[in-house]
Design a protein around this motif. Structure first.
Motif, PDB file in Angstrom:
ATOM      1  N   ALA A 102      43.359  70.454  37.597  1.00  0.00           N
ATOM      2  CA  ALA A 102      43.626  71.622  38.441  1.00  0.00           C
ATOM      3  C   ALA A 102      42.716  71.617  39.670  1.00  0.00           C
ATOM      4  CB  ALA A 102      43.430  72.901  37.636  1.00  0.00           C
ATOM      5  N   TRP A 103      41.436  71.282  39.491  1.00  0.00           N
ATOM      6  CA  TRP A 103      40.525  71.223  40.629  1.00  0.00           C
ATOM      7  C   TRP A 103      40.942  70.128  41.608  1.00  0.00           C
ATOM      8  CZ3 TRP A 103      35.153  71.796  37.793  1.00  0.00           C
ATOM      9  CH2 TRP A 103      34.918  73.145  37.544  1.00  0.00           C
ATOM     10  N   ALA A 104      41.289  68.959  41.074  1.00  0.00           N
ATOM     11  CA  ALA A 104      41.702  67.864  41.951  1.00  0.00           C
ATOM     12  C   ALA A 104      42.972  68.229  42.712  1.00  0.00           C
ATOM     13  CB  ALA A 104      41.919  66.591  41.136  1.00  0.00           C
ATOM     14  N   GLN A 105      43.901  68.904  42.054  1.00  0.00           N
ATOM     15  CA  GLN A 105      45.131  69.306  42.738  1.00  0.00           C
ATOM     16  C   GLN A 105      44.829  70.298  43.856  1.00  0.00           C
ATOM     17  OE1 GLN A 105      48.269  70.635  40.164  1.00  0.00           O
ATOM     18  NE2 GLN A 105      49.550  71.368  41.847  1.00  0.00           N
ATOM     19  N   GLY A 106      43.980  71.291  43.560  1.00  0.00           N
ATOM     20  CA  GLY A 106      43.626  72.250  44.610  1.00  0.00           C
ATOM     21  C   GLY A 106      42.887  71.590  45.759  1.00  0.00           C
ATOM     22  N   TYR A 107      42.037  70.617  45.438  1.00  0.00           N
ATOM     23  CA  TYR A 107      41.270  69.923  46.484  1.00  0.00           C
ATOM     24  C   TYR A 107      42.190  69.131  47.400  1.00  0.00           C
ATOM     25  CZ  TYR A 107      37.130  67.578  48.386  1.00  0.00           C
ATOM     26  OH  TYR A 107      36.139  67.123  49.210  1.00  0.00           O
ATOM     27  N   THR A 108      43.160  68.418  46.829  1.00  0.00           N
ATOM     28  CA  THR A 108      44.079  67.637  47.662  1.00  0.00           C
ATOM     29  C   THR A 108      45.036  68.523  48.458  1.00  0.00           C
ATOM     30  OG1 THR A 108      45.584  67.374  45.770  1.00  0.00           O
ATOM     31  CG2 THR A 108      43.983  65.615  46.163  1.00  0.00           C
ATOM     32  N   GLU A 109      45.280  69.738  47.983  1.00  0.00           N
ATOM     33  CA  GLU A 109      46.140  70.651  48.740  1.00  0.00           C
ATOM     34  C   GLU A 109      45.514  71.018  50.082  1.00  0.00           C
ATOM     35  OE1 GLU A 109      49.201  71.995  48.160  1.00  0.00           O
ATOM     36  OE2 GLU A 109      49.420  70.686  46.434  1.00  0.00           O
ATOM     37  N   THR A 110      44.204  70.867  50.206  1.00  0.00           N
ATOM     38  CA  THR A 110      43.529  71.163  51.472  1.00  0.00           C
ATOM     39  C   THR A 110      43.479  69.957  52.394  1.00  0.00           C
ATOM     40  OG1 THR A 110      41.317  70.565  50.642  1.00  0.00           O
ATOM     41  CG2 THR A 110      42.069  72.830  50.273  1.00  0.00           C
TER      42      THR A 110
END
Length: 671
Positions: free
Chosen positions: A248-256
């Motif tokens: 979940a953290w990696a997904q949110g990070y790549t969304e930026t």
């Protein structure tokens, strides 16, 4: 996702650089889908103890009073802290009843406050008149007349908030330099082992631009050493024993728009299969909506390559992803350390290779082109064009090129170039300290002093430059560009600057002023420094907390006006000497009545230029002077002096890109 792990996970972010702020909102309505909620059975004292133990300060509202709800939300936002901070965060707890607004009973059945409202509480409104009447009253209570016109269209007051038509999708250019870089890494890792190859690739990747590694406590066990000389994890590494949270953290990070890697055991990776499938659907919808691409989430599965036992081998995640048939899924199975390093380099490679084209300023004709340049930053110094890099992977290279012919004049290399300024025929670098090069020959003129270089704009004095030291004693230095000698030093009040950030870096503004702000903040401070030993405050403006947003990039100052753009795509302005704070400016594209939702701003000598990816607007003071459509996804305007601006556009079919020079005051495109 495990609820307890999710609440406590923020503690794992402590010491891992800066993070954004998250406000959790918990709805305690007494019900879940079909059974009572456990948290709703706790008393207020028990809830206080529960959330306090998780590291959060609770704020409560029953949601019935809009004024009370807004007050609780504002208080919770004020108390919110960045993830990983030492102080406790905040959480908003809403005790609104389940299905608020629903009818109490219909046809003898209880509805409001029961699990029935989670599904279809009124299943037969067409056959049961009582259900139909109850449904009509229920929907009418939301006052749809304020939202829709009688024919079902959105009310005109809502149109500015609705998304506008997106430009036609254009083919994406393939990544440049990925294969060459991967081959180079493979050649350099021929004699290495996996514990040597993987950390080397990841450390090199982290030196380029924002990058993070998330791992469910698997780095040490797989001998992937990502620690500093004291044995502490590097600031871009986060470990927590939860595969779901890491994903979940990696997904949110790549969304930026930033890159991330997840390192985990192959045997445990299938836990995230559903999360990855949902992300693939999200990315497919983005492509369908013609939105720009995002960096991939790259999982590194350790088991077979690390020669682990049978119990730690489970290829079901790979099988599920291949079975999905999604064309964006790439499964790489490197056979040795060299191929593993090459595969990682390829997967994590950013599209940062650039080509340069020189145009005649008077006619717009192409003078020369360098299509395969490995240098991605550019600056002009008289008759010389400077090409350079600011990442460690390329060795901090810099080269001088003849502006008329494109012929190379000289090149040099440093461990890293942190900043570059042009002062007349001199190039000032922040590379192992401040140093100056002769722009035409590359000869080093002096090497003296330390500090962050500050750009001073086109109207600055070429005989001096400014650098900033903002640690224990914040100080702005004025230095001679021909010798590096310090001419003046201006101290700044440390207490006032802490309201902005722990270590703020200012922006030079004309008139002997500096502006302090930060990307995720809401306050802007302006100081006078020219001819002073201690800076004097001129103005302090902020974004009202009730706006429920913050700056998405650094605010700028043009003349006596401060401008900022927020994460909610609003443009705000305030007069530096005025009494009012930042107020919103509406930017509308007149021919279609389309509202421009700004994402980037650029300051010129006398104008502000705004873009939302498909339109460009010119602003002076608190007035929007003009708006023009470009259809170009990344069309950040470039001011040319005080009276002109340069920006790109794209044809309606998306096949042709154009470059325009326009009048800064009217937006009229010049021939």
């Amino acid at each position: 996702m495990d609820t307890a792990a999710a609440w406590l996970a923020a503690r794992a972010l402590a010491g891992t650089a800066r993070h954004g702020t998250v406000l959790p909102v918990v709805l305690l309505n007494g019900q879940k889908m079909g059974c009572p909620s456990l948290l709703s059975t706790l008393t207020r004292a028990e809830l206080d103890a529960y959330f306090t133990g998780l590291g959060h300060r609770p704020f409560y509202s029953d949601g019935h009073s809009i004024a009370h709800l807004r007050r609780a939300l504002a208080d919770a936002l004020d108390a919110a802290c960045p993830l990983g901070a030492a102080s406790p965060g905040s959480v908003l707890v809403l005790t609104l009843d389940k299905g608020h607004g629903a009818p109490g009973r219909v046809a003898g059945r209880p509805i409001a406050g029961t699990p029935a409202v989670h599904k279809t509480p009124l299943p037969r409104p067409t056959q049961c008149p009582e259900e139909f009447t109850a449904l009509q009253r229920w929907l009418t209570s939301y006052r749809p007349g304020r939202l829709l016109t009688p024919d079902g269209r959105p009310h005109p007051t809502l149109l500015p908030a609705l998304p506008t038509a997106l430009r036609q999708q254009t083919p994406l250019e393939p990544p440049r330099g990925c294969i060459a870089a991967s081959t180079h890494v493979a050649d350099a890792t021929t004699d290495g082992t996996l514990p040597q190859a993987i950390p080397a690739v990841l450390r090199a990747r982290a030196d380029q631009d924002p990058f993070r590694v998330f791992s469910p406590d698997e780095l040490a066990s797989n001998r992937i050493d990502l620690t500093d000389e004291h044995g502490r994890p590097l600031p871009w590494v986060v470990e927590i024993l939860s595969e779901e949270i890491c994903h979940a953290w990696a997904q949110g990070y790549t969304e930026t728009g930033r890159h991330a890697l997840i390192v985990g055991y192959e045997a445990f990776a299938p836990i995230t299969a559903s999360l990855i499938q949902q992300q693939l659907k999200h990315r497919a919808l983005r492509r369908h909506a013609q939105l720009g691409p995002l960096p991939s989430i790259v999982p590194l599965l350790t088991s077979l390559g690390w020669h682990n036992t049978y119990t730690h081998q489970n290829p079901s995640l790979t099988s599920a992803l291949l079975a999905s048939g999604d064309p964006t899924v790439h499964v790489l199975t490197p056979a040795d350390p060299a191929r593993t390093a090459a595969a990682l380099t390829f997967a994590l490679r950013k599209l940062d290779r650039s080509g340069f084209t020189a145009l005649d300023a008077a006619t717009g004709e192409v003078r020369w082109t360098r299509r395969k340049s490995g240098l991605h930053r550019v600056a002009a110094a008289g008759s010389t064009v400077l090409l350079w890099n600011d990442n460690r992977e390329d060795g901090g290279k810099i080269a001088g090129v003849d502006a008329l012919t494109g012929e190379p004049l000289w090149e040099d290399e440093f461990e890293r170039i942190w900043g570059l300024l042009v002062r007349g025929d001199r190039v000032i670098l922040d590379a192992g300290g401040n140093r100056a090069l002769e722009a035409r020959t590359g000869e080093e003129l002096w090497h003296k002093g330390y500090g962050t270089l500050l750009e001073q704009g086109e109207t600055g004095d070429a005989a001096v430059f400014h650098n900033w030291n903002g640690r224990a004693y914040p100080e702005l230095s004025v230095r001679a560009s021909d010798s590096g000698k310090q001419l003046a030093a201006i101290r700044f009040p440390q207490r006032a600057l802490k309201q902005i950030s722990d270590h703020p870096t200012p922006t030079l503004v004309d008139g002997g002023r500096v502006l302090f702000a930060e990307t995720f903040g809401r306050r802007v401070r302006l100081f006078a420094h020219s001819g002073l030993e201690r800076a004097e405050p001129l103005a302090s403006v902020r974004l009202g907390r009730w706006r429920l947003t913050s700056f998405s990039e650094r605010p700028v100052c043009v003349g006596d006006w401060v401008y900022a753009v927020t994460w909610r795509h609003g443009l705000y302005a305030a007069e530096a000497g005025g009494r009012r704070g930042l107020r919103r400016l509406k930017v509308t594209f007149a021919p279609y009545g389309r509202v421009v939702r700004p994402t980037r701003i650029t300051a010129g000598p006398e104008h502000l230029f705004v873009t939302d990816g498909k339109d460009v607007a010119g602003v002076r003071d608190d007035r929007v002077l003009w708006v023009t459509a470009t259809g170009e996804y990344d069309s950040k305007p470039l001011p040319l002096g005080a009276d002109r601006v340069l920006f790109g556009s794209r044809s309606r079919d998306g096949k042709q890109a154009r470059l325009h020079c326009a009048d800064a005051e009217t937006g009229r495109r010049l021939p």
